[in-house]
Design a protein around this motif. Sequence first.
Motif, PDB file in Angstrom:
ATOM      1  N   UNK A 165       1.072  -1.128  -0.216  1.00 32.41           N
ATOM      2  CA  UNK A 165      -0.014  -0.141  -0.177  1.00 32.41           C
ATOM      3  C   UNK A 165       0.584   1.552  -0.220  1.00 32.41           C
ATOM      4  N   UNK A 166       0.125   2.420  -1.078  1.00 34.18           N
ATOM      5  CA  UNK A 166       1.806   3.524  -0.626  1.00 34.18           C
ATOM      6  C   UNK A 166       2.402   3.606   0.195  1.00 34.18           C
ATOM      7  N   UNK A 167       1.144   4.053   1.756  1.00 33.37           N
ATOM      8  CA  UNK A 167       1.728   4.553   3.057  1.00 33.37           C
ATOM      9  C   UNK A 167       1.476   2.738   4.222  1.00 33.37           C
ATOM     10  N   UNK A 168       1.944   2.573   4.609  1.00 28.23           N
ATOM     11  CA  UNK A 168       2.204   1.275   4.780  1.00 28.23           C
ATOM     12  C   UNK A 168       2.849   1.540   6.422  1.00 28.23           C
ATOM     13  N   UNK A 169       1.688   1.447   7.904  1.00 29.78           N
ATOM     14  CA  UNK A 169       0.360   0.463   7.936  1.00 29.78           C
ATOM     15  C   UNK A 169      -0.535   1.229   6.908  1.00 29.78           C
ATOM     16  N   UNK A 170      -1.996   1.130   6.633  1.00 31.78           N
ATOM     17  CA  UNK A 170      -1.967   2.626   6.083  1.00 31.78           C
ATOM     18  C   UNK A 170      -3.132   2.647   6.718  1.00 31.78           C
ATOM     19  N   UNK A 171      -3.389   3.770   6.713  1.00 31.15           N
ATOM     20  CA  UNK A 171      -4.227   5.082   7.236  1.00 31.15           C
ATOM     21  C   UNK A 171      -6.120   4.292   7.519  1.00 31.15           C
ATOM     22  N   UNK A 222      -9.397   2.499   7.346  1.00 29.34           N
ATOM     23  CA  UNK A 222     -10.493   3.205   6.621  1.00 29.34           C
ATOM     24  C   UNK A 222     -10.678   3.234   5.119  1.00 29.34           C
ATOM     25  N   UNK A 223      -9.291   2.713   4.614  1.00 33.39           N
ATOM     26  CA  UNK A 223      -8.655   3.186   3.182  1.00 33.39           C
ATOM     27  C   UNK A 223     -10.086   2.122   2.385  1.00 33.39           C
ATOM     28  N   UNK A 224     -10.387   2.994   1.088  1.00 34.09           N
ATOM     29  CA  UNK A 224     -11.536   3.156   0.672  1.00 34.09           C
ATOM     30  C   UNK A 224     -10.995   1.672  -0.199  1.00 34.09           C
ATOM     31  N   UNK A 225     -10.016   1.630  -0.833  1.00 32.87           N
ATOM     32  CA  UNK A 225      -9.022   0.390  -1.571  1.00 32.87           C
ATOM     33  C   UNK A 225      -9.891  -0.855  -0.347  1.00 32.87           C
ATOM     34  N   UNK A 226      -8.539  -0.649   0.445  1.00 30.51           N
ATOM     35  CA  UNK A 226      -8.639  -1.930   1.491  1.00 30.51           C
ATOM     36  C   UNK A 226      -9.477  -2.484   1.472  1.00 30.51           C
ATOM     37  N   UNK A 227     -10.437  -1.507   2.352  1.00 27.96           N
ATOM     38  CA  UNK A 227     -11.934  -2.249   2.641  1.00 27.96           C
ATOM     39  C   UNK A 227     -13.151  -2.361   1.684  1.00 27.96           C
ATOM     40  N   UNK A 228     -12.387  -2.275  -0.030  1.00 24.28           N
ATOM     41  CA  UNK A 228     -13.392  -2.307  -0.914  1.00 24.28           C
ATOM     42  C   UNK A 228     -13.911  -3.840  -1.121  1.00 24.28           C
ATOM     43  N   UNK A 229     -15.361  -5.034  -1.634  1.00 24.71           N
ATOM     44  CA  UNK A 229     -15.346  -6.022  -1.456  1.00 24.71           C
ATOM     45  C   UNK A 229     -14.847  -6.502  -2.760  1.00 24.71           C
ATOM     46  N   UNK A 230     -14.028  -6.060  -3.820  1.00 23.36           N
ATOM     47  CA  UNK A 230     -13.254  -6.910  -4.838  1.00 23.36           C
ATOM     48  C   UNK A 230     -11.810  -6.887  -4.313  1.00 23.36           C
ATOM     49  N   UNK A 231     -11.075  -6.336  -3.313  1.00 20.06           N
ATOM     50  CA  UNK A 231      -9.909  -6.208  -3.138  1.00 20.06           C
ATOM     51  C   UNK A 231      -9.226  -7.099  -1.938  1.00 20.06           C
ATOM     52  N   UNK A 232      -8.278  -7.754  -2.047  1.00 22.22           N
ATOM     53  CA  UNK A 232      -7.297  -9.164  -1.130  1.00 22.22           C
ATOM     54  C   UNK A 232      -6.205  -8.355  -1.011  1.00 22.22           C
ATOM     55  N   UNK A 233      -5.883  -8.303   0.078  1.00 22.23           N
ATOM     56  CA  UNK A 233      -4.989  -7.758   0.532  1.00 22.23           C
ATOM     57  C   UNK A 233      -4.349  -8.335   1.881  1.00 22.23           C
ATOM     58  N   UNK A 234      -2.489  -8.286   1.516  1.00 25.68           N
ATOM     59  CA  UNK A 234      -2.288  -9.220   2.907  1.00 25.68           C
ATOM     60  C   UNK A 234      -0.959  -8.223   3.299  1.00 25.68           C
ATOM     61  N   UNK A 235      -0.661  -8.255   4.510  1.00 24.96           N
ATOM     62  CA  UNK A 235       0.474  -7.100   5.353  1.00 24.96           C
ATOM     63  C   UNK A 235       1.748  -6.420   4.240  1.00 24.96           C
ATOM     64  N   UNK A 236       2.096  -6.942   3.210  1.00 20.88           N
ATOM     65  CA  UNK A 236       3.058  -6.716   3.015  1.00 20.88           C
ATOM     66  C   UNK A 236       4.542  -7.544   3.500  1.00 20.88           C
ATOM     67  N   UNK A 237       3.381  -8.839   3.384  1.00 18.55           N
ATOM     68  CA  UNK A 237       3.948 -10.463   3.450  1.00 18.55           C
ATOM     69  C   UNK A 237       4.909 -11.383   2.994  1.00 18.55           C
ATOM     70  N   UNK A 238       5.062 -10.887   1.655  1.00 18.78           N
ATOM     71  CA  UNK A 238       4.942 -11.744   0.263  1.00 18.78           C
ATOM     72  C   UNK A 238       6.464 -12.080   0.343  1.00 18.78           C
ATOM     73  N   UNK A 239       7.361 -12.038   0.810  1.00 21.65           N
ATOM     74  CA  UNK A 239       8.559 -11.586   1.550  1.00 21.65           C
ATOM     75  C   UNK A 239       8.835 -12.152   2.612  1.00 21.65           C
ATOM     76  N   UNK A 240       8.335 -12.846   3.802  1.00 24.70           N
ATOM     77  CA  UNK A 240       8.930 -12.723   4.464  1.00 24.70           C
ATOM     78  C   UNK A 240       8.760 -13.929   5.123  1.00 24.70           C
ATOM     79  N   UNK A 241       8.332 -15.164   3.704  1.00 24.32           N
ATOM     80  CA  UNK A 241       8.976 -16.964   4.522  1.00 24.32           C
ATOM     81  C   UNK A 241      10.592 -16.579   5.507  1.00 24.32           C
TER      82      UNK A 241
END
Length: 327
Positions: free
Chosen positions: A265-271, A273-292
């Motif tokens: 997300x542009x600002x991490x952690x996000x503020x 009530x982000x409209x994008x994060x709470x949009x029903x058609x979005x899927x979010x993980x918290x910048x975790x793809x690298x973290x194995x």
Amino acid sequence: MDGHTMNPGDLSWDPVAKLGDLHIYPRMKAADVVTRAADAEVILTNKVPIGRDMMDLLTRLKYIGVLATGYNTVDSAYAHQLGLPVTNIPGYSRDSVAQMVFAYILHVTNMVWDYNNSVKNGDWETSADFSYIRTAPVELSGKTLGIIGYGDIGRKLGEMARAFGMEVLISRKQDGTLPGGSQDDINLGRVHAVPMEELFERSSFISLHTPLNSHTREMVDSSLLSRIKPGTVLLNTSRGGVIHEESVLDALDDGKLICYAADVYDQEPPKPASALIHHPKTLFTPHIAWASRDARERAIRIAADNIQAWMDGKPVNVVNDVQRGRV
Ligand SMILES: NC(=O)C1=CN([C@@H]2O[C@H](COP(=O)(O)OP(=O)(O)OC[C@H]3O[C@@H](n4cnc5c(N)ncnc54)[C@H](O)[C@@H]3O)[C@@H](O)[C@H]2O)C=CC1
Ligand SMILES: O=C(O)C(=O)COP(=O)(O)O
């Protein structure tokens, strides 16, 4: 600076500790950097921004190591002016990030979790038939994946996509040039290079893997998104700033984009009530793809190797073309 995300306690900092007097701060506010790092010759930062004011005040500083592949948090151009090398850690999380992209894709196409919930809710037990279709799974074979940024992660993702029988498109940069290292795969027919606009028109899945810089900031805008087919899925494990948020929201609302799946997300952690994060058609993980664990262990080892190489006078993984010490 912010060692907790890289090593919340399941790994050892020994490879770095062996090289000198090491102080680990789990987290650090920007306001504390100058006092806490006043005596440091080497600093390692992951997401604590290191700007020009800090570099001016940290007069003993000789080396900035970014504990990540993306180094957009450091003003590396200003560090160049000061003769301060900035290093990053390429490749350490390539396999983990590409795998996460497929986790999103398979989430969308196969809906394992939704079906599991339905079965656990009793829908199978009360079904009239041996099987029931809520939303039909989607077969990936023959579908097109567009990869924007064909570097370490993009190439690994392309390999995985070909194993699923997908066609892989890669984009030329805005100036028409090909990403470095892609020519062999193009010659071998593994991928097809097309202009960015055509990639948006032809792909069912579009995955972003460029660094965030002045050329890529808000690159995915309304103009590119106006070209997508209805039902396209946009995947972002690069940096939140690569998309223009309002344009993605519009594309989701007008139904052309069926999902925006993102780890960033542009600002991490996000503020809140982000409209994008709470949009029903979005899927979010918290910048975790690298973290194995595997990837983080590799990152610490490469961070130490980077420092050692610089101490030996043969720096590697320098992103701002500074080979010598601070002048
Ligand atoms: N979510 C996560 O956990 C992680 C995210 N990242 C992000 O992913 C990015 C990519 O990582 P890697 O593949 O390892 O980097 P890389 O440097 O190997 O690949 C980036 C590719 O993007 C290409 N590129 C740059 N500007 C472009 C443009 N305007 N249009 C098309 N292509 C362009 C480059 O030529 C290069 O081939 C990193 O910069 C970082 O921001 C990286 C690791 C983990
Ligand atoms: O390596 C990168 O660029 C990443 O985004 C991975 O996450 P990190 O920055 O290491 O927290």
